[in-house]
Design a protein around this motif. Structure first.
Motif, PDB file in Angstrom:
ATOM      1  N   THR A  54       0.833  -1.207   0.000  1.00 18.37           N
ATOM      2  CA  THR A  54       0.000   0.000   0.000  1.00 18.37           C
ATOM      3  C   THR A  54       0.865   1.253   0.000  1.00 18.37           C
ATOM      4  N   LEU A  55       1.922   1.249   0.807  1.00 23.13           N
ATOM      5  CA  LEU A  55       2.835   2.388   0.817  1.00 23.13           C
ATOM      6  C   LEU A  55       3.476   2.579  -0.553  1.00 23.13           C
ATOM      7  N   HIS A  56       3.877   1.492  -1.190  1.00 18.68           N
ATOM      8  CA  HIS A  56       4.460   1.595  -2.528  1.00 18.68           C
ATOM      9  C   HIS A  56       3.454   2.177  -3.519  1.00 18.68           C
ATOM     10  N   SER A  57       2.185   1.767  -3.431  1.00 15.88           N
ATOM     11  CA  SER A  57       1.155   2.297  -4.335  1.00 15.88           C
ATOM     12  C   SER A  57       0.924   3.787  -4.091  1.00 15.88           C
ATOM     13  N   MET A  58       1.260   4.247  -2.880  1.00 12.53           N
ATOM     14  CA  MET A  58       1.145   5.667  -2.542  1.00 12.53           C
ATOM     15  C   MET A  58       2.434   6.429  -2.888  1.00 12.53           C
ATOM     16  N   LYS A  59       3.373   5.736  -3.523  1.00  7.74           N
ATOM     17  CA  LYS A  59       4.673   6.314  -3.914  1.00  7.74           C
ATOM     18  C   LYS A  59       5.538   6.672  -2.707  1.00  7.74           C
ATOM     19  N   VAL A  60       5.410   5.877  -1.636  1.00  7.02           N
ATOM     20  CA  VAL A  60       6.223   6.055  -0.434  1.00  7.02           C
ATOM     21  C   VAL A  60       7.381   5.074  -0.506  1.00  7.02           C
ATOM     22  N   ASP A  61       8.601   5.598  -0.451  1.00  2.11           N
ATOM     23  CA  ASP A  61       9.789   4.742  -0.442  1.00  2.11           C
ATOM     24  C   ASP A  61       9.946   4.122   0.934  1.00  2.11           C
ATOM     25  N   THR A  62      10.278   2.838   0.970  1.00  2.00           N
ATOM     26  CA  THR A  62      10.440   2.131   2.236  1.00  2.00           C
ATOM     27  C   THR A  62      11.860   1.588   2.355  1.00  2.00           C
ATOM     28  N   TYR A  63      12.339   1.542   3.571  1.00  2.00           N
ATOM     29  CA  TYR A  63      13.695   1.087   3.885  1.00  2.00           C
ATOM     30  C   TYR A  63      13.623   0.145   5.084  1.00  2.00           C
TER      31      TYR A  63
END
Length: 164
Positions: A54-63
């Motif tokens: 969901t974060l990726h679909s919101m264009k949020v980069d995750t680490y």
């Protein structure tokens, strides 16, 4: 070495989606033997993959910045679709803070999600520190105070991001 391999294989075959984080040997120095091999690991919470997707679909980069070893973290990163270059293994408290500070140079807003006392400096350095309590055990008071938000399920980090 074969025994260690056998233990790790047995854990992996009996516990799918377990990401091994450590192994220990108990050595009998007088007999010059290894009578026991211990392995610990953690599983991914049911909503972790959904949260990251969901974060990726919101264009949020995750680490990922964790004290766990690189091999286990790379398995985890592959499972939840985080690129290898965004994985920071063997991260202690100071290293996690450094990662957050470096990310703040790249991004307008940085959230730090964590659950352990080794996340306290990163919480303080982040724009928003999010503490998870999903693992169920008690967290130190200092950690709770350092967090801006406390969630009981990792999927709720999506709501935190949406609220910003």
């Amino acid at each position: 070495m074969g025994d260690i391999h056998d233990v790790l294989e047995a854990v992996a075959s009996h516990c799918p989606n377990i990401f091994l984080s450590s192994g220990r040997l108990i050595v009998d120095s007088q007999a010059k033997t290894v009578p026991y091999i211990l392995s610990t690991g953690g599983h991914v919470f049911n909503t972790t993959l959904q949260a990251v997707q969901t974060l990726h679909s919101m264009k949020v980069d995750t680490y990922i910045a964790s004290g766990d070893g690189l091999f286990a973290l790379m398995q985890l990163a592959e499972f939840i679709d985080i690129p290898p270059e965004r994985v920071f293994a063997y991260s202690n408290t100071l290293m996690k803070e450094k990662v957050v500070l470096e990310l703040k140079q790249k991004y307008d807003l940085v959230l730090m999600v964590g659950d352990g006392i080794n996340d306290i400096l990163a919480f303080r350095a982040a724009d928003v520190g999010v503490m998870t309590t999903q693992q169920g055990d008690k967290r130190p008071k200092e950690l709770r105070e350092a967090a801006d938000v406390i969630i009981d399920d990792i999927i709720k980090v999506v709501d935190v991001v949406k609220s910003l």
